[in-house]
Design a protein around this motif. Structure first.
Motif, PDB file in Angstrom:
ATOM      1  N   PRO A  39       0.797  -1.235   0.000  1.00  0.00           N
ATOM      2  CA  PRO A  39       0.000   0.000   0.000  1.00  0.00           C
ATOM      3  C   PRO A  39       0.826   1.280   0.000  1.00  0.00           C
ATOM      4  O   PRO A  39       0.387   2.306  -0.528  1.00  0.00           O
ATOM      5  N   TYR A  72       2.006   3.323  -3.392  1.00  0.00           N
ATOM      6  CA  TYR A  72       1.191   4.287  -4.117  1.00  0.00           C
ATOM      7  C   TYR A  72       1.519   5.740  -3.771  1.00  0.00           C
ATOM      8  O   TYR A  72       1.144   6.656  -4.502  1.00  0.00           O
ATOM      9  N   VAL A  95      -5.588   2.543  -7.733  1.00  0.00           N
ATOM     10  CA  VAL A  95      -5.124   2.390  -6.350  1.00  0.00           C
ATOM     11  C   VAL A  95      -6.142   1.592  -5.535  1.00  0.00           C
ATOM     12  O   VAL A  95      -5.770   0.688  -4.772  1.00  0.00           O
ATOM     13  N   LEU A 101      -5.290  -1.898  -3.774  1.00  0.00           N
ATOM     14  CA  LEU A 101      -5.429  -2.089  -2.334  1.00  0.00           C
ATOM     15  C   LEU A 101      -6.380  -3.236  -2.012  1.00  0.00           C
ATOM     16  O   LEU A 101      -6.175  -3.957  -1.027  1.00  0.00           O
ATOM     17  N   HIS A 157      -5.634  -6.449   0.196  1.00  0.00           N
ATOM     18  CA  HIS A 157      -6.543  -6.851   1.286  1.00  0.00           C
ATOM     19  C   HIS A 157      -6.911  -8.321   1.177  1.00  0.00           C
ATOM     20  O   HIS A 157      -6.909  -9.055   2.171  1.00  0.00           O
TER      21      HIS A 157
END
Length: 306
Positions: free
Chosen positions: A245, A248, A278, A282, A286
């Protein structure tokens, strides 16, 4: 078995990953500036590898030593070098042809291609959740590229997308190498091979440069080598799903550098596409975290759908 990572390790890994993102952005700006000053992309790649060698050798000597360069599968390193060098040429060409922010946003599609390629070539399970995230992420790329629009030249957009696909192929290759080869050996031999191969082309691509351009080429080499080493160090302390993460945030550095150096700003379409890319990336991270937790909690049960 290595001891589990501590919260302090994770914090150090995150700071290292942030530093790697900033350094990669600085390197990309150097590539673009060197190109603006007339340096050929093959020439830039040669100096990027040549000037990064002192860092690689220094890291080797203060770390694992020469034993860290031992290889188990030499042919696999040859394949990695060919694919990696091709990806570097395409990536640098995309940076040269595209605004820095747009080149960075398109590069964020690498995880989508890598996930798809891993499913195809490594037989990694990818369920409907991640396939959907991949599809949505690629829609974000289309929003940024705007086919038929005038913001980005079609050829430049195509080079950026093919570069992302090539880098994703490198990612899959590194996963295969990682089963038998150390990160030290992979970084070392790729740096050596890339320097030698591009060095052989210098009789055709070498140019005399002014002091500013030589400084930019040195900048690219040092920043590129440092980014590679810092990124590798971060992965020693924490797994990819924890660190991804933070990659980004590189977009913010690219936007800032683009504005400061070239007085360019991303368009609304670029921001919209970046948001979609993004968010999709993400979500994939996850899902990977959730799957790891489920597999760890129930090792005997079938792997949940991804």
């Amino acid at each position: 078995m290595a001891p589990p990572a501590s919260p302090a390790d994770y914090r150090r890994a995150i700071w290292l990953r942030l530093a790697a993102g900033l350094t990669f952005a600085i390197m990309a700006a150097g590539v673009k500036l060197a190109s603006d000053h007339g340096a050929h992309v093959v020439e830039i790649i040669f100096y990027r590898n040549l000037f990064s060698l002192p860092l690689v050798f220094g890291w080797l000597l203060v770390g694992p030593g020469w034993a860290g360069t031992k290889v188990v599968r030499p042919k696999a390193h040859v394949s990695r070098a060919i694919i990696g060098l091709t990806g570097m040429v395409l990536n640098f060409q995309a940076i040269r042809m595209l605004p820095l922010a747009e080149a960075t946003v398109i590069s964020f599609s690498v995880p989508f291609f890598a996930t798809a390629l891993a499913a195809i070539f490594l037989a990694e399970p990818v369920g409907r959740h991640r396939w959907t995230a991949i599809a949505v992420g690629l829609v974000g790329v289309v929003i940024v590229v705007q086919p038929g629009g005038s913001h980005i030249e079609p050829v430049a957009a195509l080079v950026g997308i093919v570069a992302a696909l090539a880098v994703a192929t490198v990612t899959v290759t590194l996963r295969q190498l990682g089963s038998t080869e150390s990160a030290t050996a992979t970084v070392f031999w790729f740096s050596i091979a890339s320097t030698i191969v591009t060095g052989l082309t210098m009789p055709w691509f070498f140019q005399a440069h002014d002091a500013v351009t030589w400084g930019l080429l040195l900048w690219v080499g040092i920043a590129g080598g440092a980014a590679q080493l810092v990124n590798t160090a971060s992965l020693r302390l924490a797994p990819v799903p924890v660190l991804a993460p933070f990659d980004y945030l590189q977009l913010l550095w690219a936007v800032l550098l683009g504005w400061l150096i070239w007085q360019t700003s991303p368009t609304a379409a670029t921001w919209a596409g970046a948001a979609v890319i993004v968010a999709s990336g993400l979500y994939i991270v996850h899902r990977e975290r959730a799957l790891r937790r489920q597999v760890s909690a129930a090792p005997e049960s079938p792997r949940p759908e991804a």
